[in-house]
Structures are given as C-alpha cells and as structure tokens.
Scaffold this active site. Structure first.
Site, PDB file in Angstrom:
ATOM      1  N   TYR A  61       0.817  -1.216   0.000  1.00  0.00           N
ATOM      2  CA  TYR A  61       0.000   0.000   0.000  1.00  0.00           C
ATOM      3  C   TYR A  61       0.845   1.258   0.000  1.00  0.00           C
ATOM      4  O   TYR A  61       0.514   2.232   0.683  1.00  0.00           O
ATOM      5  CB  TYR A  61      -0.928   0.030   1.224  1.00  0.00           C
ATOM      6  CG  TYR A  61      -2.114  -0.868   1.070  1.00  0.00           C
ATOM      7  CD1 TYR A  61      -3.066  -0.601   0.093  1.00  0.00           C
ATOM      8  CD2 TYR A  61      -2.286  -1.988   1.870  1.00  0.00           C
ATOM      9  CE1 TYR A  61      -4.155  -1.423  -0.071  1.00  0.00           C
ATOM     10  CE2 TYR A  61      -3.375  -2.821   1.701  1.00  0.00           C
ATOM     11  CZ  TYR A  61      -4.308  -2.527   0.741  1.00  0.00           C
ATOM     12  OH  TYR A  61      -5.388  -3.333   0.574  1.00  0.00           O
TER      13      TYR A  61
ATOM     14  N   TYR B 227     -15.107  -4.712   2.213  1.00  0.00           N
ATOM     15  CA  TYR B 227     -13.715  -5.095   1.927  1.00  0.00           C
ATOM     16  C   TYR B 227     -13.463  -6.478   2.514  1.00  0.00           C
ATOM     17  O   TYR B 227     -13.750  -6.714   3.691  1.00  0.00           O
ATOM     18  CB  TYR B 227     -12.732  -4.090   2.542  1.00  0.00           C
ATOM     19  CG  TYR B 227     -11.290  -4.531   2.372  1.00  0.00           C
ATOM     20  CD1 TYR B 227     -10.620  -4.320   1.171  1.00  0.00           C
ATOM     21  CD2 TYR B 227     -10.616  -5.191   3.408  1.00  0.00           C
ATOM     22  CE1 TYR B 227      -9.314  -4.750   0.996  1.00  0.00           C
ATOM     23  CE2 TYR B 227      -9.310  -5.626   3.244  1.00  0.00           C
ATOM     24  CZ  TYR B 227      -8.665  -5.400   2.038  1.00  0.00           C
ATOM     25  OH  TYR B 227      -7.372  -5.835   1.872  1.00  0.00           O
TER      26      TYR B 227
ATOM     27  N   ASP C 267     -17.759 -11.763   7.625  1.00  0.00           N
ATOM     28  CA  ASP C 267     -16.321 -11.521   7.647  1.00  0.00           C
ATOM     29  C   ASP C 267     -16.002 -10.722   8.915  1.00  0.00           C
ATOM     30  O   ASP C 267     -16.159  -9.512   8.956  1.00  0.00           O
ATOM     31  CB  ASP C 267     -15.924 -10.757   6.382  1.00  0.00           C
ATOM     32  CG  ASP C 267     -14.431 -10.465   6.327  1.00  0.00           C
ATOM     33  OD1 ASP C 267     -13.743 -10.708   7.337  1.00  0.00           O
ATOM     34  OD2 ASP C 267     -13.966  -9.976   5.281  1.00  0.00           O
TER      35      ASP C 267
ATOM     36  N   LYS D 226      -6.903 -11.381  11.653  1.00  0.00           N
ATOM     37  CA  LYS D 226      -6.292 -10.235  12.359  1.00  0.00           C
ATOM     38  C   LYS D 226      -6.069 -10.386  13.878  1.00  0.00           C
ATOM     39  O   LYS D 226      -4.962 -10.658  14.294  1.00  0.00           O
ATOM     40  CB  LYS D 226      -7.089  -8.973  12.066  1.00  0.00           C
ATOM     41  CG  LYS D 226      -6.915  -8.553  10.616  1.00  0.00           C
ATOM     42  CD  LYS D 226      -7.312  -7.130  10.373  1.00  0.00           C
ATOM     43  CE  LYS D 226      -6.889  -6.690   9.001  1.00  0.00           C
ATOM     44  NZ  LYS D 226      -7.970  -6.506   8.038  1.00  0.00           N
TER      45      LYS D 226
HETATM   46  C1  LIG Z   1      -7.988  -7.013   6.627  1.00  0.00           C
HETATM   47  C2  LIG Z   1      -9.226  -7.660   6.226  1.00  0.00           C
HETATM   48  C3  LIG Z   1      -9.223  -8.789   5.407  1.00  0.00           C
HETATM   49  C4  LIG Z   1      -7.971  -9.341   4.804  1.00  0.00           C
HETATM   50  O1  LIG Z   1      -7.095  -9.831   5.752  1.00  0.00           O
HETATM   51  P1  LIG Z   1      -5.548 -10.037   5.359  1.00  0.00           P
HETATM   52  O2  LIG Z   1      -4.974 -10.761   6.524  1.00  0.00           O
HETATM   53  O3  LIG Z   1      -4.990  -8.654   5.197  1.00  0.00           O
HETATM   54  O4  LIG Z   1      -5.501 -10.802   4.108  1.00  0.00           O
HETATM   55  C5  LIG Z   1     -10.435  -9.398   5.130  1.00  0.00           C
HETATM   56  N1  LIG Z   1     -11.576  -8.917   5.617  1.00  0.00           N
HETATM   57  C6  LIG Z   1     -11.638  -7.827   6.408  1.00  0.00           C
HETATM   58  C7  LIG Z   1     -12.937  -7.388   6.959  1.00  0.00           C
HETATM   59  C8  LIG Z   1     -10.463  -7.153   6.728  1.00  0.00           C
HETATM   60  O5  LIG Z   1     -10.509  -6.047   7.481  1.00  0.00           O
END
Ligand SMILES: *Cc1c(COP(=O)(O)O)cnc(C)c1O
Length: 454
Positions: free
Chosen positions: A20, A150, A256, A285
C-alpha cells in the site's frame, strides 16, 4: 546515521517494496525503523515512541509483546514449530478449534484453518460454492456483497469487495458478483437521514436476492463495521434483516469478522450484538492477539456434511495452505483468548468505552468534521470540506498524509482511510493513554483549517 545508501533505511529502499505504498513517496517520507514495542507503544531506532492507535493494521489486541503471548510462543517453539496439517494434527490446533467453537454462535461447529484474512474469506467462498455443487444445486454459483465492503486483496476476495481506488485497476480479473448499496447512514444511499428510516437500504439487497436467488451461493458482509470501506458503522437491525433475507432466499450468510472479531466492538464478536446464525464466520487479524499470522473459517454441520462422503463421490474440499494451522500461531491464539478471560478484558472495556465515545462526541463541533461514529474501541471521524454539502476533500488534498505527519509529531500513528480519520485501539489502552490520544487527535483535526488544505 551514516550516509543514506549504507544506512538501514538506504538498504530498505534498495531492496524492499512496501505494501500500500507509493515507493516514490518513501524518498520524502521514509519508513520508520521500529526496533521494539511494548503495550501501546512502538519504539524507533532513535528511541522515539509512537502510540499504535490503529493496532498495527487492526490486529494487535492486548498491546505489543504481551508476556503471556510471548511465553506461549516460546514454549511452543521448543516443542513443535510446524508440521503439515493433512494426515497430521497437533494439540494447539485442536484446543484452539474447541475454544473458538465454544465462544461463537451455537450453530457453528467446524473449523477450517488458513493463514490470513484473505484466505479465510477465499475458503468460505470456495466451500459455499462447492456446497451447492455437492448438494445438486449447481446453478448457485454467484455471490452478493456490499458496495463498500472489503474482504481482502487476493483476487477472489477482491471480487466480492467494493470497487475502490485500491482495486479498480484489477477489475477485469474479478469474477462477476452482485453489489448492494451499503448501510452508510451519513451518506444514506436512499437519501434518508439517520434514525428516520425503516432500514430501506436493505430493499436493493432483497431485490437482488429475489431476482437472482437461484443463481446465488452466498451473501458476504462485514458485521456492524465496514472497516476498510471507511469505518462505516451500521445498526444491528440491518444485519438481522440481511440474515433473515439469506435464510428466506436460501443463500449462505458469510460474516467476515476479520477486523471486528476479538473484542473490537465491545463484544467478543460483532455478531454477538445481535441474535443470528451465520453459515460462515471468517477470522484472522486479532486471532493471535496480533502476534502471528493465522486464519480460520468456521461453518456448520450441514455444510460440513455435504462434503463428508465416500471418496469416489468426489465431494472432498481440495483446498489448503502450506502453513495451515501453524502450531506457534495456534498457541499464540490460545494465549490471547486466555488473556480475555484472566484479565477480564471485555469487563474492563465496558468501563472504558463510554469515556472513548464521550471523547469522540467532542469532535462533532469542529469545522472539518462531517460525521462521528463509534462502537467499542473503534472510532471514526469523517472529514469534509463543507459540512453542509458534505463535500469531500479531493485526492489531491492529501489530507491523509497531512494527518499522518501531524500525528507522528505528536507520537501518534494515524493513517486515515481517505477522508476518514479513525482510531482502532488495542483493548489494553489505559485511561491516561486514551485521554492523550483523544486530546492530540482533536488538536490535529482542529488544526485542519479547510482553507489551509485548499
Ligand atoms: C484485513 C481484512 C481482510 C484481509 O485480511 P488479510 O490478513 O490482510 O488478508 C479481510 N476482511 C476484512 C474485513 C479485513 O478487514
């Protein structure tokens, strides 16, 4: 520091391509060399520290280098650093799977491991897709998602994300997917004002499902907080309605929780704020407390059973990643979950969250502030050029860069998402740290006189 070519920084710029990042900018604004970290603070090679107000890209939960996570990692390294996960298994993965299943919605009973957020999403999409094949509903091959959602940077995850500045260059690579307008109250897609609506923004989603459900495999969304889309925080009612629609039209509901999981919203998971039964939850995360990469996709018995068959039936899920369920990562995740219990993290947050939200409310009166939104330890300030018209700052205003630089001067890591300044705080933040962060962020935003930017 020696001459730049021989310094660490010189070598960084010589060899490394950062994520990024427009690398040309690095000549003027070089990356900061971080040597160590403790709690909320990250320290550079000159001994300066910065408050990690965005949890190092939303993953740090209990502060950096928490001793209990450190211990767990050290212990595990001495025993087993990694082993292939097909044909073999290990205790940290088993214990972690059991633990996660015990704290997520009751209908979720199976765990598929991976190693980051994007792959946890890809896994859910692929399982959902194959489920309909395995059960004979072969026309159900499409996904619907929100236009500001996202879900990661791999091609499949991008295909179900909103099209933004970051990913539109790759558009031709995406598989076809349907997009519904996002429940973005400040800029309501239906032209209503916040609180004065009946969640009409769900109607376009229902229209899509009504027309296309025979082709639709799943609905994927971020529960309550659309994070990368600008920390758009929306009411639980929308989520409940979306969940009902998914049931009504027989499509999988994929939540997600990669960003929202692990206490960020004040509850362990964002979906704990409402009573719903998703078909999938994606986690990553904060899973290891922000110490090591790990991903997980949770699903139901019904979905698992559609793959459970004699070998000849060809229902196997042929998908995996080399570092699936890495034992060190799993041990770190177990330690992180234990900290939640032993240190009553969520109980402590209940006292801290009101202070945080009250502090953020103060920002509303500032000239450049269009909207203030918050949940748990996530807070967002949407900056506008004009409060009345909600006109945005332009790309060229480089408002994010200005805030970033002003933040560093005040020992704060602030990285706005476009025009949205946000805080995504580690849950261990202390009261005095919170006050420092809020006061200084306030002053930085106050210093953004709109004329100054133009
Ligand atoms: C950061 C993120 C992802 C992707 O995770 P990475 O470990 O960076 O591949 C997927 N979904 C959401 C909601 C995110 O915030």
């Amino acid at each position: 520091m020696g001459p730049i070519g021989q310094s660490w920084l010189g070598k960084d710029l010589k060899y490394i391509w950062h994520p990024y990042t427009q690398m040309k900018d690095c000549r003027l604004l070089p990356p900061i060399l971080i040597e160590r970290a403790k709690g909320l603070k990250i320290y550079d090679d000159l001994g300066n520290f910065y408050y990690d107000t965005i949890s190092s890209w939303w993953c740090n939960v209990h502060g950096h280098n928490h001793p209990k996570i450190e211990d767990a990692i050290k212990k595990q390294i001495g025993l087993l650093e990694h082993v292939l996960f097909a044909g073999f298994t290990h205790r940290p993965a088993i214990q972690l799977a059991e633990k996660i299943i015990s704290i997520t919605p009751k209908n979720l009973s199976k765990v598929f491991f991976s190693d980051n957020g994007s792959t946890s999403v890809e896994t859910a999409l692929k399982i959902s897709f194959q489920y309909w094949k395995n059960t004979g509903k072969i026309s159900k091959t499409k996904f619907v998602s929100l236009d500001r959602g996202y879900h990661g940077d791999t091609i499949g995850a991008m295909a179900v994300s909103g099209v933004s500045l970051f990913n539109k260059v790759f558009k031709e690579l995406f598989f076809e997917s349907y997009k519904a307008p996002s429940p973005y109250c400040y800029r309501c897609p239906m032209g209503k004002s916040k609180g004065a609506c009946d969640f009409d923004c769900i109607n376009p989603l229902e229209d899509i499902l009504k027309r296309k459900h025979k082709k639709m495999a799943g609905l994927i969304l971020e529960p309550l907080v659309m994070a990368a889309g600008g920390m758009i925080i929306y009411p639980g009612e929308y989520l409940i309605k979306a969940s009902k629609l998914a049931k009504k039209y027989n499509v999988h509901l994929i939540l997600d929780e990669v960003a929202t999981g692990f206490g960020r919203t004040g509850r362990m998971f964002a979906c704990d704020h409402v009573d719903i039964e998703p078909d999938f939850i994606c986690l990553s995360k904060g899973l290891t407390g922000g110490s090591l990469p790990l991903g997980m996709t949770l699903t139901t018995d019904d979905i698992y059973n559609a793959f459970y068959a004699d070998y000849e039936k060809k229902r196997t899920f042929y998908h995996g990643h080399t570092y699936t369920a890495n034992p060190i990562s799993c041990s770190a995740a177990l330690a992180s979950l234990k900290i939640f219990e032993e240190e009553d993290v969520l109980g402590r947050l209940r006292r801290l969250i009101p202070l945080f939200s009250r502090g953020l409310e103060r920002f509303r009166t500032l000239r450049a502030v269009g909207d203030v939104r918050y949940i748990g330890m996530i807070g967002a300030i949407e900056l506008v050029k004009n409060k009345k018209t909600k006109e945005n700052f332009g790309f060229k205003d480089r408002i994010g860069l200005k805030i970033y630089k002003r933040g560093l001067k005040r020992s704060l890591v602030l990285r706005p998402l476009g025009n949205v300044m946000y805080l995504f705080l580690p849950l261990c933040v202390k009261k005095n740290e919170l006050e420092y962060i809020l006061d200084n962020t306030y002053n930085i935003i106050k210093s953004i006189d709109t004329h100054d930017i133009l």
